[in-house]
Write a protein that holds these residues in place. Structure first.
Motif, PDB file in Angstrom:
ATOM      1  N   MET A   1      30.585  54.415  38.768  1.00 21.53           N
ATOM      2  CA  MET A   1      31.345  53.255  39.746  1.00 21.53           C
ATOM      3  C   MET A   1      32.665  53.252  38.735  1.00 21.53           C
ATOM      4  N   THR A   2      33.450  52.548  39.329  1.00 23.03           N
ATOM      5  CA  THR A   2      35.043  52.710  38.860  1.00 23.03           C
ATOM      6  C   THR A   2      35.428  51.160  38.761  1.00 23.03           C
ATOM      7  N   ARG A   3      35.916  50.877  37.622  1.00 22.45           N
ATOM      8  CA  ARG A   3      36.489  49.558  37.535  1.00 22.45           C
ATOM      9  C   ARG A   3      37.763  49.203  38.089  1.00 22.45           C
ATOM     10  N   LEU A   4      38.026  47.989  38.558  1.00 24.37           N
ATOM     11  CA  LEU A   4      39.073  47.355  38.918  1.00 24.37           C
ATOM     12  C   LEU A   4      40.051  47.360  37.749  1.00 24.37           C
ATOM     13  N   ASP A  25      44.787  42.695  47.420  1.00 26.52           N
ATOM     14  CA  ASP A  25      43.735  43.827  46.851  1.00 26.52           C
ATOM     15  C   ASP A  25      43.928  45.234  47.519  1.00 26.52           C
ATOM     16  N   HIS A  55      36.199  58.675  49.501  1.00 25.09           N
ATOM     17  CA  HIS A  55      37.121  57.278  49.378  1.00 25.09           C
ATOM     18  C   HIS A  55      38.014  57.545  50.639  1.00 25.09           C
ATOM     19  N   THR A  72      39.284  49.709  47.137  1.00 22.71           N
ATOM     20  CA  THR A  72      37.948  50.164  46.904  1.00 22.71           C
ATOM     21  C   THR A  72      37.260  49.082  47.202  1.00 22.71           C
ATOM     22  N   HIS A  73      36.647  48.799  48.354  1.00 15.63           N
ATOM     23  CA  HIS A  73      35.832  47.862  48.959  1.00 15.63           C
ATOM     24  C   HIS A  73      34.374  47.602  48.068  1.00 15.63           C
ATOM     25  N   SER A  74      33.999  48.277  47.680  1.00 17.46           N
ATOM     26  CA  SER A  74      32.676  48.483  47.030  1.00 17.46           C
ATOM     27  C   SER A  74      32.970  47.492  45.587  1.00 17.46           C
ATOM     28  N   GLU A  75      34.205  47.748  45.137  1.00 16.86           N
ATOM     29  CA  GLU A  75      34.409  47.037  43.829  1.00 16.86           C
ATOM     30  C   GLU A  75      35.446  45.424  44.106  1.00 16.86           C
ATOM     31  N   THR A  79      41.204  50.232  42.414  1.00 18.41           N
ATOM     32  CA  THR A  79      40.794  51.272  41.447  1.00 18.41           C
ATOM     33  C   THR A  79      41.551  52.486  41.257  1.00 18.41           C
TER      34      THR A  79
END
Length: 102
Positions: A1-4, A25, A55, A72-75, A79
Protein backbone atom coordinates in the motif's frame (compact mmCIF):
# COMPACT_ATOMS: atom_id res chain seq x y z
CA UNK A 1 0.00 0.00 0.00
CA UNK A 2 1.14 3.50 -0.67
CA UNK A 3 0.41 6.54 1.48
CA UNK A 4 -1.36 9.73 0.54
CA UNK A 5 0.89 12.67 -0.24
CA UNK A 6 0.60 15.85 1.80
CA UNK A 7 -0.49 19.09 0.14
CA UNK A 8 3.09 20.35 0.44
CA UNK A 9 4.52 17.22 -1.20
CA UNK A 10 2.02 17.47 -4.05
CA UNK A 11 2.77 21.14 -4.75
CA UNK A 12 6.53 20.55 -4.61
CA UNK A 13 6.35 17.60 -7.01
CA UNK A 14 4.05 19.42 -9.42
CA UNK A 15 6.85 21.97 -9.76
CA UNK A 16 8.76 19.27 -11.66
CA UNK A 17 5.78 18.47 -13.90
CA UNK A 18 5.11 21.35 -16.30
CA UNK A 19 1.58 21.25 -17.67
CA UNK A 20 0.20 19.24 -14.74
CA UNK A 21 -2.27 20.84 -12.34
CA UNK A 22 -4.06 19.73 -9.25
CA UNK A 23 -7.83 19.45 -9.17
CA UNK A 24 -8.76 18.26 -5.68
CA UNK A 25 -7.62 14.65 -5.31
CA UNK A 26 -6.56 14.43 -8.97
CA UNK A 27 -3.69 15.72 -11.08
CA UNK A 28 -4.43 16.50 -14.72
CA UNK A 29 -2.63 17.32 -17.94
CA UNK A 30 -3.54 17.53 -21.62
CA UNK A 31 -1.19 17.11 -24.55
CA UNK A 32 -1.70 18.08 -28.16
CA UNK A 33 -0.14 15.58 -30.53
CA UNK A 34 1.07 16.57 -34.00
CA UNK A 35 -1.35 14.07 -35.58
CA UNK A 36 -4.33 12.02 -34.46
CA UNK A 37 -2.47 8.71 -34.74
CA UNK A 38 0.41 10.12 -32.68
CA UNK A 39 -2.09 10.79 -29.90
CA UNK A 40 -3.37 7.23 -30.18
CA UNK A 41 0.20 5.95 -30.02
CA UNK A 42 0.77 8.05 -26.89
CA UNK A 43 -2.27 6.42 -25.29
CA UNK A 44 -0.94 2.96 -26.18
CA UNK A 45 2.47 3.70 -24.62
CA UNK A 46 0.90 5.18 -21.49
CA UNK A 47 -1.44 2.20 -21.29
CA UNK A 48 1.51 -0.20 -21.32
CA UNK A 49 3.33 1.81 -18.62
CA UNK A 50 0.17 2.02 -16.52
CA UNK A 51 -0.43 -1.70 -16.81
CA UNK A 52 3.15 -2.42 -15.72
CA UNK A 53 2.58 -0.21 -12.66
CA UNK A 54 -0.94 -1.60 -12.06
CA UNK A 55 -2.02 2.05 -11.85
CA UNK A 56 -4.47 3.23 -14.48
CA UNK A 57 -5.26 6.83 -15.48
CA UNK A 58 -8.49 8.23 -16.79
CA UNK A 59 -7.86 9.11 -20.45
CA UNK A 60 -9.89 11.31 -22.79
CA UNK A 61 -9.08 11.62 -26.50
CA UNK A 62 -10.40 14.54 -28.53
CA UNK A 63 -8.90 14.48 -32.03
CA UNK A 64 -5.22 15.38 -31.38
CA UNK A 65 -5.65 16.31 -27.69
CA UNK A 66 -5.17 13.59 -25.11
CA UNK A 67 -6.07 14.37 -21.50
CA UNK A 68 -4.96 12.38 -18.47
CA UNK A 69 -6.32 12.39 -14.93
CA UNK A 70 -4.49 10.57 -12.15
CA UNK A 71 -5.62 9.66 -8.66
CA UNK A 72 -5.11 6.62 -6.45
CA UNK A 73 -8.75 5.69 -5.92
CA UNK A 74 -7.91 2.85 -3.52
CA UNK A 75 -6.22 5.38 -1.22
CA UNK A 76 -8.72 8.18 -1.75
CA UNK A 77 -6.30 10.75 -3.14
CA UNK A 78 -2.86 11.39 -4.56
CA UNK A 79 0.11 9.11 -3.95
CA UNK A 80 3.62 8.76 -5.31
CA UNK A 81 2.23 6.37 -7.95
CA UNK A 82 0.35 9.29 -9.50
CA UNK A 83 3.47 11.44 -9.61
CA UNK A 84 5.57 8.64 -11.10
CA UNK A 85 3.02 7.92 -13.82
CA UNK A 86 2.70 11.65 -14.56
CA UNK A 87 6.47 11.78 -15.17
CA UNK A 88 6.24 8.79 -17.51
CA UNK A 89 3.35 10.38 -19.40
CA UNK A 90 5.26 13.67 -19.74
CA UNK A 91 8.37 11.89 -21.02
CA UNK A 92 6.44 9.82 -23.55
CA UNK A 93 4.52 12.87 -24.74
CA UNK A 94 7.80 14.71 -25.32
CA UNK A 95 9.22 11.74 -27.26
CA UNK A 96 6.15 11.81 -29.50
CA UNK A 97 6.36 15.55 -30.09
CA UNK A 98 3.16 16.25 -28.13
CA UNK A 99 3.03 19.53 -26.23
CA UNK A 100 1.22 20.39 -23.03
CA UNK A 101 -1.99 22.27 -23.76
CA UNK A 102 -4.63 24.19 -21.89
Amino acid sequence: MTRLLTDEEIERQLGDLPGWTRDGDTIRASYEAPEFLTGISLVQEVGAAAEAMDHHPDIDIRWRTVSFALSTHSEGGLTQLDVELAHQISQEAARKGATASG
